[in-house]
Design a protein around this motif. Structure first.
Motif, PDB file in Angstrom:
ATOM      1  N   UNK A  34      42.106  40.946  33.371  1.00 16.74           N
ATOM      2  CA  UNK A  34      42.393  40.344  34.669  1.00 16.74           C
ATOM      3  C   UNK A  34      41.128  39.829  35.322  1.00 16.74           C
ATOM      4  N   UNK A  35      41.110  39.854  36.649  1.00 15.53           N
ATOM      5  CA  UNK A  35      39.962  39.329  37.386  1.00 15.53           C
ATOM      6  C   UNK A  35      39.615  40.243  38.549  1.00 15.53           C
ATOM      7  N   UNK A  37      37.055  39.047  41.211  1.00 11.33           N
ATOM      8  CA  UNK A  37      35.996  38.188  41.758  1.00 11.33           C
ATOM      9  C   UNK A  37      35.363  38.812  43.004  1.00 11.33           C
ATOM     10  N   UNK A  38      34.057  38.599  43.184  1.00 17.66           N
ATOM     11  CA  UNK A  38      33.176  37.710  42.418  1.00 17.66           C
ATOM     12  C   UNK A  38      32.486  38.384  41.234  1.00 17.66           C
ATOM     13  N   UNK A  39      32.888  39.608  40.880  1.00 17.99           N
ATOM     14  CA  UNK A  39      32.200  40.321  39.801  1.00 17.99           C
ATOM     15  C   UNK A  39      32.563  39.772  38.428  1.00 17.99           C
ATOM     16  N   UNK A  40      33.848  39.525  38.195  1.00 14.97           N
ATOM     17  CA  UNK A  40      34.250  38.861  36.958  1.00 14.97           C
ATOM     18  C   UNK A  40      35.585  38.165  37.180  1.00 14.97           C
ATOM     19  N   UNK A 163      47.859  48.646  40.726  1.00 12.06           N
ATOM     20  CA  UNK A 163      47.186  48.301  39.471  1.00 12.06           C
ATOM     21  C   UNK A 163      45.761  47.819  39.675  1.00 12.06           C
ATOM     22  N   UNK A 164      45.541  47.002  40.698  1.00 14.82           N
ATOM     23  CA  UNK A 164      44.201  46.436  40.910  1.00 14.82           C
ATOM     24  C   UNK A 164      44.074  45.902  42.328  1.00 14.82           C
ATOM     25  N   UNK A 165      42.885  45.382  42.643  1.00 12.78           N
ATOM     26  CA  UNK A 165      42.605  44.879  43.990  1.00 12.78           C
ATOM     27  C   UNK A 165      43.423  43.638  44.324  1.00 12.78           C
ATOM     28  N   UNK A 166      43.704  42.823  43.318  1.00 12.23           N
ATOM     29  CA  UNK A 166      44.504  41.618  43.569  1.00 12.23           C
ATOM     30  C   UNK A 166      45.906  41.980  44.058  1.00 12.23           C
ATOM     31  N   UNK A 167      46.476  43.029  43.478  1.00  9.06           N
ATOM     32  CA  UNK A 167      47.804  43.482  43.904  1.00  9.06           C
ATOM     33  C   UNK A 167      47.751  44.020  45.334  1.00  9.06           C
ATOM     34  N   UNK A 168      46.664  44.698  45.678  1.00  6.01           N
ATOM     35  CA  UNK A 168      46.507  45.190  47.049  1.00  6.01           C
ATOM     36  C   UNK A 168      46.555  44.039  48.038  1.00  6.01           C
ATOM     37  N   UNK A 169      45.804  42.984  47.759  1.00  4.87           N
ATOM     38  CA  UNK A 169      45.774  41.824  48.660  1.00  4.87           C
ATOM     39  C   UNK A 169      47.163  41.204  48.781  1.00  4.87           C
TER      40      UNK A 169
END
Length: 247
Positions: A34-35, A37-40, A163-169
């Motif tokens: 996944x992603x 950002x801005x880390x990867x 699952x990840x930070x993107x899902x949190x947002x």
């Protein structure tokens, strides 16, 4: 005699580069799927991200070759313990104190700030976990939050694992979460790039920790040369310039 001295220097000039080449290694570096950002970014994305940029600069100094291993977060931690991954690129010993293989750490090269992020309609000022008693907070499954974990364990604060930070947002924007714990660089990147300033609001940092490179113990010999490279990149401003690209 002069010929002998010349011959010795000639041999040393030939052997020295070979010794350096032999000492260089191929290092398997943890990079999750996944992603983040801005880390990867996602595999195939033209943007490299902070981690790849920093390790590109480090490997230019050390001579090592970097190979990225992309697997889900918890799987990545297991592969590190099993010796199938050599490096976790950005972490702190506090987060890995329960690992079967704590690892060996470099000197710090940056800091990570963790904040409470809110759906703007539900923003409150938070100075300590006590201000969030009884509330539900979005967190990433598998992460540790030393300041909040005792509250999660006692259920004084309810942790909603995602699952990840993107899902949190996504859930914050949809109004399904009022607040969450998240990395500040990630939050600022999302707000800036997606123009979410009216929908999301960032609170004060609740944790600021040094970020280091975690080496598997079988790569302990690498630590001194990476420390030397980190010091150089900090002193000449390279690491700051890399972060500035994504801000």
């Amino acid at each position: 005699m002069r010929f002998v001295v010349f011959l010795v220097f000639a041999i040393l000039n030939i052997v020295s580069p070979l010794v350096e080449s032999v000492s260089a290694d191929t290092l398997r570096v943890m990079l999750h799927t996944g992603s983040f950002p801005p880390y990867f970014f996602e595999e195939g994305d033209s943007r490299s991200g902070i981690i790849k940029d920093i390790f590109s600069a480090l490997s230019n100094e050390t001579g090592d070759t970097i190979e990225y291993i992309r697997v889900p977060f918890n799987r990545a931690l297991y592969k590190f313990e099993a010796g199938q991954i050599d490096i976790e690129p950005m972490t702190n010993p506090v987060w890995r104190q329960n690992s079967k293989v704590p690892g060996v750490y470099s000197i710090p090269y940056t800091v990570s700030e963790e904040v409470v992020i809110f759906n703007s309609r539900h923003f409150i000022s938070v100075d300590s976990p006590e201000d969030l008693l009884g509330k539900t907070i979005g967190v990433v499954r598998g992460y540790r939050y030393p300041k909040f974990d005792p509250y999660f364990e006692s259920k004084r604060i309810i942790d909603y694992r995602l699952e990840n930070e993107n899902k949190i947002v996504q859930l914050l924007l949809a109004g399904r979460l009022d607040q969450a714990l998240i990395n500040l660089d990630f939050a600022n990147y999302q707000i800036k790039k997606k123009r979410l300033g009216s929908q999301l609001k960032v609170g004060k940092p609740f944790s600021v920790r040094d970020m280091m490179i975690r080496f598997h113990p079988n790569k302990i010999k690498m630590v001194p040369r990476f420390n030397k490279a980190i010091e150089k990149l900090l002193n000449d401003g390279t690491i700051k310039r890399i972060y500035d690209r994504y801000r």
